[in-house]
Design a protein around this motif. Structure first.
Motif, PDB file in Angstrom:
ATOM      1  N   GLU A  28       6.150  21.167  -5.722  1.00  0.00           N
ATOM      2  CA  GLU A  28       5.979  19.869  -6.373  1.00  0.00           C
ATOM      3  C   GLU A  28       7.212  19.448  -7.178  1.00  0.00           C
ATOM      4  OE1 GLU A  28       2.148  19.477  -8.471  1.00  0.00           O
ATOM      5  OE2 GLU A  28       1.470  21.209  -7.323  1.00  0.00           O
ATOM      6  N   HIS A  29       8.137  20.367  -7.415  1.00  0.00           N
ATOM      7  CA  HIS A  29       9.294  20.090  -8.272  1.00  0.00           C
ATOM      8  C   HIS A  29      10.093  18.854  -7.844  1.00  0.00           C
ATOM      9  CE1 HIS A  29      13.244  20.691 -10.180  1.00  0.00           C
ATOM     10  NE2 HIS A  29      12.509  21.148 -11.187  1.00  0.00           N
ATOM     11  N   PRO A  30      10.462  18.709  -6.544  1.00  0.00           N
ATOM     12  CA  PRO A  30      11.225  17.513  -6.164  1.00  0.00           C
ATOM     13  C   PRO A  30      10.475  16.208  -6.459  1.00  0.00           C
ATOM     14  CG  PRO A  30      11.370  19.159  -4.445  1.00  0.00           C
ATOM     15  CD  PRO A  30      10.332  19.653  -5.422  1.00  0.00           C
ATOM     16  N   TYR A  31       9.153  16.212  -6.261  1.00  0.00           N
ATOM     17  CA  TYR A  31       8.374  15.020  -6.581  1.00  0.00           C
ATOM     18  C   TYR A  31       8.455  14.705  -8.067  1.00  0.00           C
ATOM     19  CZ  TYR A  31       4.433  12.274  -8.168  1.00  0.00           C
ATOM     20  OH  TYR A  31       3.665  11.345  -8.819  1.00  0.00           O
ATOM     21  N   PHE A  32       8.219  15.715  -8.911  1.00  0.00           N
ATOM     22  CA  PHE A  32       8.241  15.471 -10.346  1.00  0.00           C
ATOM     23  C   PHE A  32       9.627  15.037 -10.825  1.00  0.00           C
ATOM     24  CE2 PHE A  32       4.295  18.153 -10.471  1.00  0.00           C
ATOM     25  CZ  PHE A  32       3.468  17.155 -10.943  1.00  0.00           C
ATOM     26  N   CYS A  33      10.674  15.545 -10.217  1.00  0.00           N
ATOM     27  CA  CYS A  33      12.033  15.070 -10.563  1.00  0.00           C
ATOM     28  C   CYS A  33      12.144  13.574 -10.296  1.00  0.00           C
ATOM     29  CB  CYS A  33      13.088  15.814  -9.748  1.00  0.00           C
ATOM     30  SG  CYS A  33      13.480  17.461 -10.341  1.00  0.00           S
ATOM     31  N   GLN A  34      11.713  13.142  -9.114  1.00  0.00           N
ATOM     32  CA  GLN A  34      11.784  11.720  -8.778  1.00  0.00           C
ATOM     33  C   GLN A  34      10.879  10.890  -9.689  1.00  0.00           C
ATOM     34  OE1 GLN A  34      11.572  12.410  -4.236  1.00  0.00           O
ATOM     35  NE2 GLN A  34      12.535  10.414  -4.503  1.00  0.00           N
ATOM     36  N   LEU A  35       9.703  11.414  -9.982  1.00  0.00           N
ATOM     37  CA  LEU A  35       8.763  10.698 -10.847  1.00  0.00           C
ATOM     38  C   LEU A  35       9.361  10.446 -12.225  1.00  0.00           C
ATOM     39  CD1 LEU A  35       5.916   9.611 -11.636  1.00  0.00           C
ATOM     40  CD2 LEU A  35       5.337  11.974 -12.216  1.00  0.00           C
ATOM     41  N   PHE A  36       9.846  11.491 -12.885  1.00  0.00           N
ATOM     42  CA  PHE A  36      10.344  11.322 -14.252  1.00  0.00           C
ATOM     43  C   PHE A  36      11.682  10.596 -14.292  1.00  0.00           C
ATOM     44  CE2 PHE A  36       7.200  14.708 -14.845  1.00  0.00           C
ATOM     45  CZ  PHE A  36       6.380  14.025 -15.740  1.00  0.00           C
ATOM     46  N   GLU A  37      12.481  10.720 -13.248  1.00  0.00           N
ATOM     47  CA  GLU A  37      13.703   9.928 -13.163  1.00  0.00           C
ATOM     48  C   GLU A  37      13.343   8.438 -13.073  1.00  0.00           C
ATOM     49  OE1 GLU A  37      17.859   9.784 -10.601  1.00  0.00           O
ATOM     50  OE2 GLU A  37      16.198  10.985  -9.856  1.00  0.00           O
ATOM     51  N   CYS A  38      12.312   8.129 -12.305  1.00  0.00           N
ATOM     52  CA  CYS A  38      11.836   6.744 -12.183  1.00  0.00           C
ATOM     53  C   CYS A  38      11.293   6.241 -13.521  1.00  0.00           C
ATOM     54  CB  CYS A  38      10.761   6.664 -11.103  1.00  0.00           C
ATOM     55  SG  CYS A  38      10.069   5.012 -10.862  1.00  0.00           S
ATOM     56  N   LEU A  39      10.477   7.034 -14.188  1.00  0.00           N
ATOM     57  CA  LEU A  39       9.913   6.625 -15.475  1.00  0.00           C
ATOM     58  C   LEU A  39      11.005   6.396 -16.520  1.00  0.00           C
ATOM     59  CD1 LEU A  39       6.783   8.945 -15.851  1.00  0.00           C
ATOM     60  CD2 LEU A  39       6.854   6.559 -15.092  1.00  0.00           C
ATOM     61  N   ALA A  40      12.043   7.232 -16.484  1.00  0.00           N
ATOM     62  CA  ALA A  40      13.118   7.147 -17.480  1.00  0.00           C
ATOM     63  C   ALA A  40      13.907   5.840 -17.363  1.00  0.00           C
ATOM     64  CB  ALA A  40      14.055   8.347 -17.352  1.00  0.00           C
ATOM     65  N   LYS A  41      13.829   5.157 -16.239  1.00  0.00           N
ATOM     66  CA  LYS A  41      14.520   3.870 -16.084  1.00  0.00           C
ATOM     67  C   LYS A  41      13.938   2.812 -17.020  1.00  0.00           C
ATOM     68  CE  LYS A  41      15.408   4.651 -11.170  1.00  0.00           C
ATOM     69  NZ  LYS A  41      14.994   4.257  -9.802  1.00  0.00           N
ATOM     70  N   ASP A  42      12.613   2.911 -17.266  1.00  0.00           N
ATOM     71  CA  ASP A  42      11.922   1.867 -18.036  1.00  0.00           C
ATOM     72  C   ASP A  42      11.295   2.342 -19.334  1.00  0.00           C
ATOM     73  OD1 ASP A  42      12.373  -0.169 -16.064  1.00  0.00           O
ATOM     74  OD2 ASP A  42      10.811   0.769 -14.850  1.00  0.00           O
ATOM     75  N   LEU A  43      11.092   3.635 -19.484  1.00  0.00           N
ATOM     76  CA  LEU A  43      10.375   4.157 -20.646  1.00  0.00           C
ATOM     77  C   LEU A  43      11.263   5.007 -21.541  1.00  0.00           C
ATOM     78  CD1 LEU A  43       7.035   5.401 -19.023  1.00  0.00           C
ATOM     79  CD2 LEU A  43       7.423   3.260 -20.216  1.00  0.00           C
ATOM     80  N   ARG A  44      11.055   4.860 -22.838  1.00  0.00           N
ATOM     81  CA  ARG A  44      11.669   5.738 -23.839  1.00  0.00           C
ATOM     82  C   ARG A  44      10.580   6.124 -24.844  1.00  0.00           C
ATOM     83  NH1 ARG A  44      14.847   7.193 -20.815  1.00  0.00           N
ATOM     84  NH2 ARG A  44      16.948   6.447 -20.583  1.00  0.00           N
TER      85      ARG A  44
END
Length: 193
Positions: A28-44
């Motif tokens: 699941e690691h590659p998925y979670f990397c993409q997920l949190f990278e995506c979230l970091a674009k808009d969320l702080r």
């Protein structure tokens, strides 16, 4: 269930398997990397609640991508909780909780709730009650994020509006039922006003 001490079929750095079901795998690691990278674009988010620690994959990536000042993590299993305590001791701002998220006193509201628990009970899901508790945890301004595997519609929770931020292909992930999935999405849910 308040807390439990489970006996896993397999508990390694790469797998958690309980009663023949894959609770979490390193796949699941590659998925979670993409997920949190995506979230970091808009969320702080300043205050994050993570429900379920598992192998610590998402906890590590929340720290890496989102850098919250407070990262609260609740885990129901005593053995996994010991891993969580070790993780927390090496991080700044991580607060571990042992207990079932549904009955643990948590300092809500949070800017982001990452919801990835594995249901170890044999009780039927009470989606309405679960959604009500999650709305309390995110308040009016926070967001809920849960993993979404597959190319279909994400899980719908009563009282939440769901937004798919991005869909992507991932290396095959072994699912709880033993099947494999190569599609995933970044999903955020917001309390309906």
């Amino acid at each position: 269930m308040t807390t439990t001490s489970l006996t896993f079929d397999v508990k390694t750095d790469d797998y958690l398997i309980w009663q023949g079901q894959v609770v979490m795998s390193r796949s699941e690691h590659p998925y979670f990397c993409q997920l949190f990278e995506c979230l970091a674009k808009d969320l702080r988010p300043t205050r994050v609640l993570e429900i379920g620690f598992g192998l610590g994959i998402s906890a590590d990536l929340i720290q890496h991508y989102l850098h919250p000042a407070e990262h609260h993590i609740v885990e129901v299993d005593t053995g996994i909780y010991a891993d969580l305590v070790q993780f927390a001791s090496a991080q700044t701002g991580v607060v571990p909780y042992l207990g079932d998220w549904r009955s643990t006193s948590l300092p809500a509201p949070f800017d982001l709730v990452f919801y990835d628990p594995f249901d170890y009970s044999s009780e039927p899901d009470d989606v309405v009650s679960e959604a009500s508790l999650l709305r309390r945890l995110v308040g009016n301004e926070g967001a809920l994020c849960h993993p979404h595997f597959g190319d279909g519609l994400p899980r719908s929770l009563p009282g939440f509006q769901t937004a798919i931020l991005e869909r992507f292909l991932v290396p095959e992930i072994e699912m709880a039922d033993g099947t494999h999935c190569g599609h995933a999405a970044a999903v955020l849910c917001f309390s309906e006003k």
